[in-house]
Design a protein around this motif. Sequence first.
Motif, PDB file in Angstrom:
ATOM      1  N   LEU A 194       0.835  -1.202   0.000  1.00  0.00           N
ATOM      2  CA  LEU A 194       0.000   0.000   0.000  1.00  0.00           C
ATOM      3  C   LEU A 194       0.870   1.253   0.000  1.00  0.00           C
ATOM      4  O   LEU A 194       0.569   2.230  -0.706  1.00  0.00           O
ATOM      5  CB  LEU A 194      -0.924   0.002   1.219  1.00  0.00           C
ATOM      6  N   ALA A 195       1.955   1.229   0.771  1.00  0.00           N
ATOM      7  CA  ALA A 195       2.873   2.371   0.810  1.00  0.00           C
ATOM      8  C   ALA A 195       3.474   2.631  -0.569  1.00  0.00           C
ATOM      9  O   ALA A 195       3.560   3.784  -1.021  1.00  0.00           O
ATOM     10  CB  ALA A 195       3.983   2.116   1.828  1.00  0.00           C
ATOM     11  N   LEU A 196       3.885   1.558  -1.252  1.00  0.00           N
ATOM     12  CA  LEU A 196       4.471   1.705  -2.582  1.00  0.00           C
ATOM     13  C   LEU A 196       3.426   2.185  -3.591  1.00  0.00           C
ATOM     14  O   LEU A 196       3.742   2.940  -4.511  1.00  0.00           O
ATOM     15  CB  LEU A 196       5.072   0.374  -3.034  1.00  0.00           C
ATOM     16  N   ALA A 197       2.175   1.758  -3.389  1.00  0.00           N
ATOM     17  CA  ALA A 197       1.104   2.200  -4.285  1.00  0.00           C
ATOM     18  C   ALA A 197       0.862   3.700  -4.124  1.00  0.00           C
ATOM     19  O   ALA A 197       0.692   4.423  -5.118  1.00  0.00           O
ATOM     20  CB  ALA A 197      -0.175   1.419  -3.986  1.00  0.00           C
ATOM     21  N   TRP A 198       0.845   4.172  -2.886  1.00  0.00           N
ATOM     22  CA  TRP A 198       0.647   5.608  -2.653  1.00  0.00           C
ATOM     23  C   TRP A 198       1.847   6.419  -3.138  1.00  0.00           C
ATOM     24  O   TRP A 198       1.700   7.573  -3.544  1.00  0.00           O
ATOM     25  CB  TRP A 198       0.372   5.880  -1.180  1.00  0.00           C
ATOM     26  N   ARG A 199       3.027   5.799  -3.140  1.00  0.00           N
ATOM     27  CA  ARG A 199       4.201   6.487  -3.681  1.00  0.00           C
ATOM     28  C   ARG A 199       4.035   6.662  -5.191  1.00  0.00           C
ATOM     29  O   ARG A 199       4.368   7.722  -5.750  1.00  0.00           O
ATOM     30  CB  ARG A 199       5.469   5.682  -3.372  1.00  0.00           C
ATOM     31  N   GLY A 200       3.499   5.634  -5.839  1.00  0.00           N
ATOM     32  CA  GLY A 200       3.230   5.741  -7.266  1.00  0.00           C
ATOM     33  C   GLY A 200       2.100   6.718  -7.542  1.00  0.00           C
ATOM     34  O   GLY A 200       2.120   7.436  -8.550  1.00  0.00           O
ATOM     35  N   ASP A 259       4.851   7.823   2.980  1.00  0.00           N
ATOM     36  CA  ASP A 259       5.836   7.741   4.059  1.00  0.00           C
ATOM     37  C   ASP A 259       5.203   7.245   5.349  1.00  0.00           C
ATOM     38  O   ASP A 259       5.773   6.409   6.067  1.00  0.00           O
ATOM     39  CB  ASP A 259       6.467   9.116   4.299  1.00  0.00           C
ATOM     40  N   GLY A 260       4.002   7.741   5.642  1.00  0.00           N
ATOM     41  CA  GLY A 260       3.318   7.321   6.864  1.00  0.00           C
ATOM     42  C   GLY A 260       2.966   5.845   6.837  1.00  0.00           C
ATOM     43  O   GLY A 260       3.186   5.121   7.822  1.00  0.00           O
ATOM     44  N   VAL A 261       2.427   5.373   5.709  1.00  0.00           N
ATOM     45  CA  VAL A 261       2.082   3.958   5.580  1.00  0.00           C
ATOM     46  C   VAL A 261       3.350   3.107   5.595  1.00  0.00           C
ATOM     47  O   VAL A 261       3.377   2.008   6.162  1.00  0.00           O
ATOM     48  CB  VAL A 261       1.283   3.715   4.287  1.00  0.00           C
ATOM     49  N   GLY A 262       4.426   3.617   4.985  1.00  0.00           N
ATOM     50  CA  GLY A 262       5.690   2.893   4.979  1.00  0.00           C
ATOM     51  C   GLY A 262       6.243   2.712   6.384  1.00  0.00           C
ATOM     52  O   GLY A 262       6.725   1.628   6.743  1.00  0.00           O
TER      53      GLY A 262
END
Length: 326
Positions: free
Chosen positions: A36-42, A55-58
């Motif tokens: 999910l963190a990587l998806a929000w980064r994309g 960053d928060g999810v990561g």
Amino acid sequence: MKIMQTTTIAALPAGSASVKNLPVNLFGSVMGIAGLALAWRGAAHLFGSSTLIADGVGILSLLVFAVLAVGYLSKLAAFPDAVKAEFSHPVASNFFGTIAIAVLLLSSVVAPWSEQLQKLVWTVGSVATLVLGYVVVSRVLQGNITPANVVPAWLIPGVASLDIAVTGGAWGHEMNMIALGIGTAIAIVFYVMIFSRLVHGDALPAGMLPSLMVMIAPFEVGFLAYVNVTQHVDMFAAMLFYFGLFMFLVLAPRVFRRSVPFGPAWWAISFPIAALVNAAIKYAAVADSAGVVLLAGVLLAFLTVTIAALLVRTLYSLYTGKLLAG
């Protein structure tokens, strides 16, 4: 080893609420949250959303991994026989792959903060993944596998090698190619075996139905690995993405049912869907289609709500004592 292969699906020994009953498949939560963190980064590039969300999810994924790692190491120290039983179990043993994959995904989570840390974590995850893949294939080739034990969970350690290529950079080109070759071949063989078992064998127990979603992973993770290695999205990549999406639509009605009891096994849906979302975002970034961009946004929203719901249900299960009740 022979006993492990001929045992039919059964519950692991139960007991009172204790770290002894901490299931290894709970590491699937780290995979889902990191995905999910990587998806929000994309999404920050595709939709212009804030990178603070990613960053928060990561950070949350790192914290969850730390908590589970301490818990499972405590289980190993205090109840080594329980860990041995889990590793020898014909179904539960496959979920040890969630630990290796979680480490690989966390290497991408920390990438923007430290390149050296990324390479170190990725190397550790890569070695662990290849060793586990070796063990899994060796077990399978010993024969006498009970057909009922050929389940979607096989794909977790079997195809984990693809995640090496998903998370590796140009500095790990040869390792990426090794992983791509191993993961692709195992994915094809295992997928056919599992598909045949689902068609000709007995229906999966209700508690195992969430693991059906793992069936989309080879295609979406394969898309991400192929694109990362080749650095472009072509027709073959698009085919992988769309078939994975098709399988998601086929399997979703079977998985998302009120009759399916909640448990740690539900985390098996998180990373396959996260892989689908990450693939959709990458594909939308190059596809000249507003429909694909909309699809990526809808899937991202669905994944976010799904992960949030799984977190709440898991924490509630921990609070009530059911999670570690065995």
